[in-house]
Design an enzyme around this catalytic site. Structure first.
Site, mmCIF file in Angstrom:
data_model
loop_
_atom_site.group_PDB
_atom_site.id
_atom_site.type_symbol
_atom_site.label_atom_id
_atom_site.label_comp_id
_atom_site.label_asym_id
_atom_site.label_seq_id
_atom_site.Cartn_x
_atom_site.Cartn_y
_atom_site.Cartn_z
ATOM 1 N N LYS A 14 0.821 -1.216 0.000
ATOM 2 C CA LYS A 14 0.000 0.000 0.000
ATOM 3 C C LYS A 14 0.853 1.264 0.000
ATOM 4 C CE LYS A 14 -2.390 -0.617 3.763
ATOM 5 N NZ LYS A 14 -1.781 -1.880 4.246
ATOM 6 N N ARG A 89 -10.445 0.223 8.889
ATOM 7 C CA ARG A 89 -10.056 -1.160 9.147
ATOM 8 C C ARG A 89 -11.166 -1.980 9.813
ATOM 9 N NH1 ARG A 89 -3.801 -0.981 11.342
ATOM 10 N NH2 ARG A 89 -2.854 -0.158 9.436
ATOM 11 N N ARG A 123 11.243 -7.279 6.247
ATOM 12 C CA ARG A 123 11.378 -5.830 6.308
ATOM 13 C C ARG A 123 12.424 -5.412 7.347
ATOM 14 N NH1 ARG A 123 5.264 -3.471 6.348
ATOM 15 N NH2 ARG A 123 5.322 -4.341 8.460
ATOM 16 N N ARG A 156 11.140 -4.028 12.596
ATOM 17 C CA ARG A 156 10.156 -3.264 13.344
ATOM 18 C C ARG A 156 9.675 -4.098 14.525
ATOM 19 N NH1 ARG A 156 6.209 -0.689 8.635
ATOM 20 N NH2 ARG A 156 7.854 0.340 7.430
ATOM 21 N N ARG A 167 -2.374 -9.836 13.176
ATOM 22 C CA ARG A 167 -2.829 -8.849 12.191
ATOM 23 C C ARG A 167 -3.573 -9.522 11.041
ATOM 24 N NH1 ARG A 167 2.328 -6.634 13.128
ATOM 25 N NH2 ARG A 167 3.108 -7.197 11.055
#
Length: 210
Positions: A14, A89, A123, A156, A167
């Site tokens: 996104k 969301r 990531r 992260r 999630r």
């Protein structure tokens, strides 16, 4: 003026596509995640609250998120339009948004869970300048060292197997059904998120008619 929402599970790309649309159409990128990260970095009360929630793999409450989005859009610095990333969301957030704002399209980037898992766990974030890396598509020249400022790269805090599982569960049970609300208004554009970033961008532009 064009007003878009971009949706998809975390790791679907996104942010990358929002940045491309911002550059192409001179839009303002409004990222709920970026707003949260600013509060965390600046040690605000909201930042501490969000940090605890995100680290546990849960979603921030509707009332908090709705308030943040409402205040941000009220700034009206989006003369040519905006692209909203990370909201809504949940069904409650979607109903709030539809009652308050008119939008032109919802760009839904579709990516299988296993691909999301590979991307998210790969990531890395520079601890100095904040530059994003991905060990699959954007590796640093020196392992675990930022190419720009030389600071160490870190995962992260919320990029763990446990947090990601939470999630994904939340996305499928709460966020994905939100699309049905937008589909009834014929706003949703489904985009294959497994292609290259440039190919995805071209598909989005084609479906937007721009």
């Amino acid at each position: 003026m064009h007003k878009y929402v971009i949706m998809g599970v975390q790791g679907c790309g996104k942010g990358t596509q929002a940045a491309k649309l911002v550059e192409t159409f001179d839009l303002v990128h409004i990222s709920v995640g970026d707003i949260f990260r600013w509060h965390i970095k600046n040690h605000t009360k909201l930042g501490a609250q969000v940090k605890r929630i995100v680290a546990s793999g849960n979603l921030v409450g509707d009332d908090v998120v709705e308030g943040i989005v409402h205040r941000r859009l009220d700034e009206h610095d989006w003369n040519y339009g905006f692209i909203l990333d990370g909201f809504p969301r949940s069904e409650s957030q979607a109903l709030f948004f539809l009652e308050t704002y008119d939008i032109d399209a919802v760009i839904h980037i579709e990516v299988p869970d296993e691909v999301v898992r590979q991307r998210v766990l790969s990531r890395r974030l520079c601890s100095g300048c904040g530059l994003d890396y991905n060990l699959i598509s954007h590796r640093p020249e020196v392992e675990d060292v930022c190419d720009v400022c030389g600071s160490p790269l870190r995962s992260r805090p919320d990029d763990t197997e446990e947090a990601l599982a939470g999630r994904l569960k939340d996305y499928h049970s709460k966020t994905k059904p939100v699309l049905s609300l937008f589909e009834r208004k014929e706003l949703v554009l489904n985009i294959d998120g497994t292609a290259s970033p440039d190919a995805i961008h071209l598909e989005i532009r084609k479906k937007l008619g721009r």
